[in-house]
Design an enzyme around this catalytic site. Structure first.
Site, mmCIF file in Angstrom:
data_model
loop_
_atom_site.group_PDB
_atom_site.id
_atom_site.type_symbol
_atom_site.label_atom_id
_atom_site.label_comp_id
_atom_site.label_asym_id
_atom_site.label_seq_id
_atom_site.Cartn_x
_atom_site.Cartn_y
_atom_site.Cartn_z
ATOM 1 N N HIS A 56 9.706 18.856 59.689
ATOM 2 C CA HIS A 56 9.752 20.303 59.982
ATOM 3 C C HIS A 56 8.524 21.045 59.439
ATOM 4 O O HIS A 56 8.498 22.271 59.465
ATOM 5 C CB HIS A 56 11.021 20.981 59.425
ATOM 6 C CG HIS A 56 12.299 20.444 60.007
ATOM 7 N ND1 HIS A 56 13.491 21.122 59.968
ATOM 8 C CD2 HIS A 56 12.559 19.297 60.669
ATOM 9 C CE1 HIS A 56 14.439 20.403 60.556
ATOM 10 N NE2 HIS A 56 13.890 19.284 60.984
ATOM 11 N N ASP A 98 15.284 16.089 70.461
ATOM 12 C CA ASP A 98 14.764 17.428 70.179
ATOM 13 C C ASP A 98 13.978 17.475 68.872
ATOM 14 O O ASP A 98 14.199 16.663 67.968
ATOM 15 C CB ASP A 98 15.887 18.474 70.184
ATOM 16 C CG ASP A 98 16.924 18.269 69.078
ATOM 17 O OD1 ASP A 98 17.250 17.101 68.779
ATOM 18 O OD2 ASP A 98 17.397 19.276 68.515
ATOM 19 N N GLU A 140 18.965 8.809 61.440
ATOM 20 C CA GLU A 140 17.694 9.108 60.778
ATOM 21 C C GLU A 140 17.840 9.178 59.263
ATOM 22 O O GLU A 140 18.901 9.511 58.734
ATOM 23 C CB GLU A 140 17.133 10.429 61.289
ATOM 24 C CG GLU A 140 17.991 11.623 60.930
ATOM 25 C CD GLU A 140 17.532 12.888 61.628
ATOM 26 O OE1 GLU A 140 16.338 13.207 61.556
ATOM 27 O OE2 GLU A 140 18.377 13.556 62.231
ATOM 28 N N HIS A 172 17.383 11.523 67.821
ATOM 29 C CA HIS A 172 17.470 12.735 68.636
ATOM 30 C C HIS A 172 16.141 13.023 69.309
ATOM 31 O O HIS A 172 15.078 12.784 68.733
ATOM 32 C CB HIS A 172 17.975 13.939 67.830
ATOM 33 C CG HIS A 172 17.170 14.289 66.610
ATOM 34 N ND1 HIS A 172 16.052 15.095 66.668
ATOM 35 C CD2 HIS A 172 17.320 13.968 65.300
ATOM 36 C CE1 HIS A 172 15.563 15.255 65.441
ATOM 37 N NE2 HIS A 172 16.304 14.574 64.592
ATOM 38 N N ASP A 180 10.208 13.158 62.354
ATOM 39 C CA ASP A 180 11.575 13.610 62.670
ATOM 40 C C ASP A 180 11.726 13.844 64.160
ATOM 41 O O ASP A 180 11.576 14.945 64.625
ATOM 42 C CB ASP A 180 11.858 14.892 61.866
ATOM 43 C CG ASP A 180 13.287 15.367 62.008
ATOM 44 O OD1 ASP A 180 14.120 14.617 62.523
ATOM 45 O OD2 ASP A 180 13.566 16.504 61.600
ATOM 46 N N GLU A 200 20.203 17.794 67.937
ATOM 47 C CA GLU A 200 20.541 17.560 66.520
ATOM 48 C C GLU A 200 20.088 18.711 65.644
ATOM 49 O O GLU A 200 20.772 19.110 64.698
ATOM 50 C CB GLU A 200 19.890 16.251 66.039
ATOM 51 C CG GLU A 200 20.341 15.786 64.656
ATOM 52 C CD GLU A 200 19.578 16.407 63.491
ATOM 53 O OE1 GLU A 200 20.102 16.376 62.366
ATOM 54 O OE2 GLU A 200 18.461 16.935 63.697
ATOM 55 N N GLU A 201 18.928 19.259 65.977
ATOM 56 C CA GLU A 201 18.320 20.275 65.104
ATOM 57 C C GLU A 201 19.106 21.588 65.066
ATOM 58 O O GLU A 201 18.861 22.421 64.204
ATOM 59 C CB GLU A 201 16.870 20.545 65.525
ATOM 60 C CG GLU A 201 15.938 19.342 65.380
ATOM 61 C CD GLU A 201 15.709 18.918 63.926
ATOM 62 O OE1 GLU A 201 16.239 19.571 63.013
ATOM 63 O OE2 GLU A 201 15.009 17.916 63.727
HETATM 64 ZN ZN LIG Z 1 15.900 14.724 62.576
#
Ligand SMILES: [Zn+2]
Length: 449
Positions: free
Chosen positions: A403, A109, A203, A107, A141, A175-176
């Site tokens: 994150h 984003d 992922e 992804h 990520d 995705e997030e």
């Molecule tokens: Zn991710």
């Protein structure tokens, strides 16, 4: 901190960032970055410098991938099923496009990040420190994985390695935040159907041990909003506790905490590679009230639940309804999100895709650990659509910083991941035609009881 001070820091940061960008990618005459001489690490730095926080304009990221596709001389398609949320697809053709293909998903984003949150370096700088760690939102990520896929595919192509099956790189926009504009509608599209996917890679996560976690099932997400309605009155009055919104809210919370405590005991003894054995419950928002001296008529709770993989959905729904019903009158609830349980990808020798990934890891002396993570990825939607999916991000011996503040990845770990993907892609894309089932659900197993 004063606003002027903030602005000065921001200006300083922007200037520093611009200088860094110029040094990383030479601009051509048209003012576009030219990545033809960029190393994989420089590509990752450049990609991190494009701030793709969810809901940002992704045009620069799309342009980045257009340039990389051109450099690799492969076709690229950009679909916007929902306006403003581009889905990018690069195709690396094999010799027999009638065979099931390999889908390498990532992804674009990233979750929000700001220097003020306590980052040592700007989260959109891609700074490499003296310990050879590359810093930035997306280093774990999962922009690293996108560049690893790309570099591995490019190497295979440049070395004239023949692949039987088509390989697609897909890049999702959201995705997030649940994939409502990305993976979910994409799986329903004719463009996806035409890809004739056999296996999807997605992922994984960093892992503190010297192994790579391979996600074969995701816990699904349920989010509910509970509204507790009660008598509203002057703050000096004294209605019965169970008639007030806060009193009812207390009952709801107590019952959910009871359930939570029970599940927490299971989580405490769960092995590190299996979060599927328990249901996590967190009350994440408590909203309500109007004034300090008014008893509120409404208090709302938002509760995030990640279902254990063997949990029966009907029974869980009934349990939630029972908790609400037993907590008092005039309490309502609604689902914000209610994903169906997702099947598991079979991770034993009967699955040729799993064997291919294992063979690649074996050859490099890398250990794999089949894992059900506590969170979830786009792969759950893919499995629900009937396609096997495996999630891995090659980050062994790496602190879990997805994150987090100071998200970073060792440069060596990043480069080793490219070597691993080169082999994984090769073995997946050369699985003989007769070895894979026509129907992908053959490699899926439903575990919810
Ligand atoms: Zn991710």
């Amino acid at each position: 901190m004063s606003r002027i001070m903030m602005n000065k820091i921001q200006v300083f940061t922007v200037v520093a960032l611009l200088q860094l960008q110029v040094s990383l990618a030479v601009c051509n005459k048209a003012g576009r970055a030219d990545y033809s001489n960029s190393s994989p690490v420089e590509l990752l730095q450049a990609y991190i410098q494009i701030n793709t926080t969810t809901y940002n304009d992704l045009s620069d990221a799309v342009e980045f991938w257009r340039q990389l596709a051109a450099l690799a001389d492969v076709p690229i398609n950009v679909y916007e099923i929902v306006e403003g949320f581009p889905i990018v697809v690069l195709k690396w053709a094999g010799t027999d496009s009638s065979q099931h293909s390999i889908m390498l998903n990532s992804h674009m984003d990233v979750v929000p990040a700001a220097l003020e949150d306590g980052w040592t370096y700007d989260p959109f700088s891609g700074h490499i420190d003296e310990n050879n760690f590359i810093y930035g939102r997306g280093t774990q990520d999962m922009k690293s994985v996108s560049i690893q896929y790309y570099t591995a595919l490019r190497r295979l192509k440049e070395n004239n390695v023949t692949l039987l099956r088509d390989v697609y790189m897909t890049l999702m926009p959201d995705e997030e935040v649940g994939a409502e504009a990305g993976m979910i509608p994409f799986l329903q599209s004719k463009e996806f159907a035409e890809m004739n996917v056999g296996i999807e890679l997605d992922e994984g996560s960093s892992f503190p041990l010297p192994v790579i976690a391979v996600f074969y099932q995701d816990k699904v997400v349920w989010q509910i909003k509970v509204d507790c309605h009660g008598v509203s009155a002057h703050g000096s009055t004294f209605p019965a506790t169970n008639d007030t919104a806060t009193g009812k809210c207390r009952n709801v919370m107590n019952k959910f905490f009871e359930f939570r405590d029970e599940q927490y005991e299971l989580a405490k003894v769960a092995p590190p590679n299996d979060a599927g054995g328990y249901t996590s419950i967190n009350i994440n928002k408590i909203n309500g009230g109007t004034a300090n001296n008014v008893i509120p008529s409404l208090i709302s709770l938002t509760i995030d639940i990640r279902l254990g993989t063997t949990v029966n959905e009907v029974q869980m729904d009934a349990k939630i309804r029972q908790i609400i019903a037993e907590s008092g009158s005039n309490i309502t609830f609604s689902y914000i999100l209610k994903n169906p349980q997702s099947p598991a990808t079979i991770v034993n020798a009967s699955n040729p895709y799993w064997n291919a990934v294992n063979k690649a890891a074996d050859e490099l002396g890398v250990g794999l650990l089949a894992t059900i993570p506590p969170g979830s990825t786009d792969a759950r939607h893919v499995r629900n659509a009937g396609y096997p999916a495996l999630g891995l991000s090659p980050m062994p011996n790496t602190e879990l910083l997805l994150h987090s503040v100071n998200e970073r990845l060792g440069v060596t770990t990043f480069l080793n991941g490219i070597d691993l993907y080169e082999k994984i892609i090769y073995y997946l894309a050369t699985i003989p035609a007769e070895d894979t089932a026509e129907d992908g659900t053959e490699y899926l197993k439903v575990t919810a009881r």
